[in-house]
Design an enzyme around this catalytic site. Structure first.
Site, PDB file in Angstrom:
ATOM      1  NE  ARG A  35      -4.376  -1.494   1.733  1.00  0.00           N
ATOM      2  CZ  ARG A  35      -5.260  -1.951   2.610  1.00  0.00           C
ATOM      3  NH1 ARG A  35      -4.997  -1.875   3.903  1.00  0.00           N
ATOM      4  NH2 ARG A  35      -6.390  -2.467   2.209  1.00  0.00           N
ATOM      5  CE  LYS A 201     -11.507  -7.046   7.935  1.00  0.00           C
ATOM      6  NZ  LYS A 201     -11.115  -5.998   7.011  1.00  0.00           N
ATOM      7  N   GLY A 351      -7.375  -6.911   1.686  1.00  0.00           N
ATOM      8  CA  GLY A 351      -6.033  -6.712   2.226  1.00  0.00           C
ATOM      9  C   GLY A 351      -5.254  -8.012   2.330  1.00  0.00           C
ATOM     10  N   GLY A 374     -13.135  -4.000   1.549  1.00  0.00           N
ATOM     11  CA  GLY A 374     -14.528  -3.561   1.664  1.00  0.00           C
ATOM     12  C   GLY A 374     -14.901  -2.570   0.570  1.00  0.00           C
TER      13      GLY A 374
HETATM   14  P1  ADP Z   1      -9.353  -9.982   3.103  1.00  0.00           P
HETATM   15  O1  ADP Z   1      -8.457  -9.101   3.938  1.00  0.00           O
HETATM   16  O2  ADP Z   1      -8.648 -10.536   1.909  1.00  0.00           O
HETATM   17  O3  ADP Z   1     -10.650  -9.310   2.767  1.00  0.00           O
HETATM   18  P2  ADP Z   1     -10.364 -11.283   5.473  1.00  0.00           P
HETATM   19  O4  ADP Z   1      -9.821 -10.167   6.266  1.00  0.00           O
HETATM   20  O5  ADP Z   1     -11.840 -11.470   5.409  1.00  0.00           O
HETATM   21  O6  ADP Z   1      -9.755 -11.252   3.976  1.00  0.00           O
HETATM   22  O7  ADP Z   1      -9.831 -12.666   6.003  1.00  0.00           O
HETATM   23  C1  ADP Z   1      -8.465 -12.935   6.068  1.00  0.00           C
HETATM   24  C2  ADP Z   1      -8.167 -13.888   7.182  1.00  0.00           C
HETATM   25  O8  ADP Z   1      -8.989 -15.030   7.086  1.00  0.00           O
HETATM   26  C3  ADP Z   1      -6.763 -14.382   7.139  1.00  0.00           C
HETATM   27  O9  ADP Z   1      -6.081 -13.852   8.249  1.00  0.00           O
HETATM   28  C4  ADP Z   1      -6.906 -15.905   7.254  1.00  0.00           C
HETATM   29  O10 ADP Z   1      -6.026 -16.422   8.192  1.00  0.00           O
HETATM   30  C5  ADP Z   1      -8.317 -16.076   7.728  1.00  0.00           C
HETATM   31  N1  ADP Z   1      -8.918 -17.382   7.368  1.00  0.00           N
HETATM   32  C6  ADP Z   1      -9.044 -17.925   6.154  1.00  0.00           C
HETATM   33  N2  ADP Z   1      -9.628 -19.142   6.236  1.00  0.00           N
HETATM   34  C7  ADP Z   1      -9.873 -19.366   7.547  1.00  0.00           C
HETATM   35  C8  ADP Z   1     -10.443 -20.449   8.284  1.00  0.00           C
HETATM   36  N3  ADP Z   1     -10.890 -21.551   7.675  1.00  0.00           N
HETATM   37  N4  ADP Z   1     -10.534 -20.326   9.628  1.00  0.00           N
HETATM   38  C9  ADP Z   1     -10.079 -19.210  10.246  1.00  0.00           C
HETATM   39  N5  ADP Z   1      -9.533 -18.163   9.613  1.00  0.00           N
HETATM   40  C10 ADP Z   1      -9.430 -18.239   8.278  1.00  0.00           C
HETATM   41 MG    MG Z   2      -8.425  -8.648   6.012  1.00  0.00          MG
END
Ligand code: ADP
Ligand code: MG
Length: 394
Positions: A35, A201, A351, A374
């Site tokens: 970023r 999330k 992210g 988001g």
């Molecule tokens: P992004 O930032 O790409 O939008 P999120 O913030 O929603 O994604 O989610 C990212 C997190 O989700 C990562 O830290 C990852 O470790 C976690 N994650 C992915 N799959 C699982 C799972 N099955 N159980 C718990 N955490 C998970």
């Molecule tokens: Mg995230």
């Protein structure tokens, strides 16, 4: 068309650039500087034009004094200085006489980075609450406002919407690129259009499915989002995460779109949320007691590959497993490989997904890796982003 930084005469003007320098930090060490790198173009342009460049950014969330220590922007000022090859003056204050004096003393081409805007969220949420007085105060420090923080453009905060309401405003190069790329590929996506949603999330993101399912041909789910659907179907997830408040929602989606929503059939798990412990493989119907599923398994990769390899457009948000852990990066890596092999236009938003794509070496293999999670999701849903809407038209 929105005004851009190119539409202003910047020489000797005090220009606030709202950047998105919200990078993952661990004890002051920057884990991924993407970023910051993506923000450089706009900052350099303003420097070259002889602006007095005042950069604002948030970092993490601030709900306590402890959060302030954790989310201090100072280390970011050092990395920014390296990337700009130029001194960056750091103001530890988000308002007050020290900050004002620094700005009074600026010369054309100077750069100041102001401490984390969300320091203004504790004890009262002034930044995130778009406090009028705070917005007016920040605006009083400058002549022009440039929004280059795509990742926070879906928020109505003092450091974006608030300042823009009080100053001539435009967008920076990063925001321009994000709007162009997301708009071009995803407003009328070429089908087959596949959306991959995963990550943790859940409550923030799960409702987006209601909108995307009408646009996409297939939605492949992983992580906590998939778990919520699996739980809704009655599968015993043992210790895995899911969102109990969205089981009814998941059920209603499955009732309507069961042929479009594709769920994992197997996974790798562990007895706790840690790396380095014994990895337990199972079918999704058969998760052993006391195990939490932390990644998708090979049968799921095989299943997902059919959809990915025949797609023409893919939007991917959220890692398929806990890819920060060596033991559970398999699924996310395999999906990256499939995305490259598909030859589809691939847009990555989020992210953690962007960090993973970059860490695994795929940044240049995809059509676009968005700096916003988001914000990217809301944009492709067709929602208006307040941080963009408030910017002046040409
Ligand atoms: P992004 O930032 O790409 O939008 P999120 O913030 O929603 O994604 O989610 C990212 C997190 O989700 C990562 O830290 C990852 O470790 C976690 N994650 C992915 N799959 C699982 C799972 N099955 N159980 C718990 N955490 C998970
Ligand atoms: Mg995230």
């Amino acid at each position: 068309m929105k005004k851009t930084i190119r539409d202003f005469d910047l020489y000797d003007k005090r220009v606030i650039i709202r950047s998105d320098l919200n990078v993952p930090l661990n004890n002051g060490v920057i884990l991924d500087d993407n970023r910051i790198k993506e923000s450089i173009k706009t900052i350099n342009y303003a420097i070259d034009k002889g602006a007095k460049v005042i950069i604002l950014s948030h970092l993490g969330r601030i709900n306590s004094q402890q959060d302030k220590i954790k989310n201090n922007l100072y280390p970011v000022s050092l990395r920014l200085s390296e990337l700009l090859n130029k001194k960056v003056i750091f103001s530890n204050e988000t308002r007050g006489t020290v900050l004002e004096k620094i700005i009074d003393n600026m010369k054309p081409g100077d750069v100041v980075l102001v401490q984390n805007t969300r320091y203004e969220d504790f004890p009262i949420k002034k930044e995130s609450g778009n406090d009028i007085n705070l917005a007016k105060y920040w605006a009083s420090l400058a002549d022009i406002f440039i929004n280059d923080a795509f990742g926070t453009s879906h928020r109505n905060h003092a450091s974006n919407v608030g300042i823009a309401s009080n100053l001539p405003s435009g967008i920076g190069f990063l925001v321009e690129k994000e709007l162009k790329m997301l708009g071009k590929e995803l407003t009328n996506p070429i089908s087959p259009y596949v959306v991959i949603m995963a990550g943790a999330k859940i409550s923030d993101k799960i409702k987006v499915i209601e909108n995307l399912v009408t646009k996409a041909d297939y939605i492949l789910l992983g992580g906590g989002i998939a778990n919520t659907f699996l739980k809704a179907k009655g599968i015993d997830l043992k210790e895995s995460i899911y969102d109990k408040d969205n089981l009814d929602f998941a059920n209603s989606m499955l009732a309507k779109y069961s042929d479009k929503i594709i769920l994992p059939v197997d996974g790798y798990g562990s007895s706790s949320y840690k790396d380095g412990l014994e990895v337990v493989y199972s079918d999704i119907n058969n998760i052993p007691n006391k195990i939490m599923v932390l990644d998708i398994g090979p049968k799921t990769v095989e299943l997902f590959s059919k959809y990915i390899l025949s797609s023409k457009t893919v939007f991917w948000n959220g890692p398929l497993g806990v890819c920060e852990f060596k033991n559970f990066e398999y699924g996310t890596r395999e999906i990256c490989k499939l995305l490259v092999n598909s030859g589809a236009k691939v847009i990555v938003g989020g992210g953690d997904s962007a960090s993973a794509a970059i860490r695994f070496g795929y940044k240049d293999s995809f059509s676009h890796v968005s700096t916003g999670g988001g914000a990217a999701l809301e944009f492709i849903e067709g929602k208006k982003l307040p941080g963009i809407e408030i910017i002046e038209e040409k």
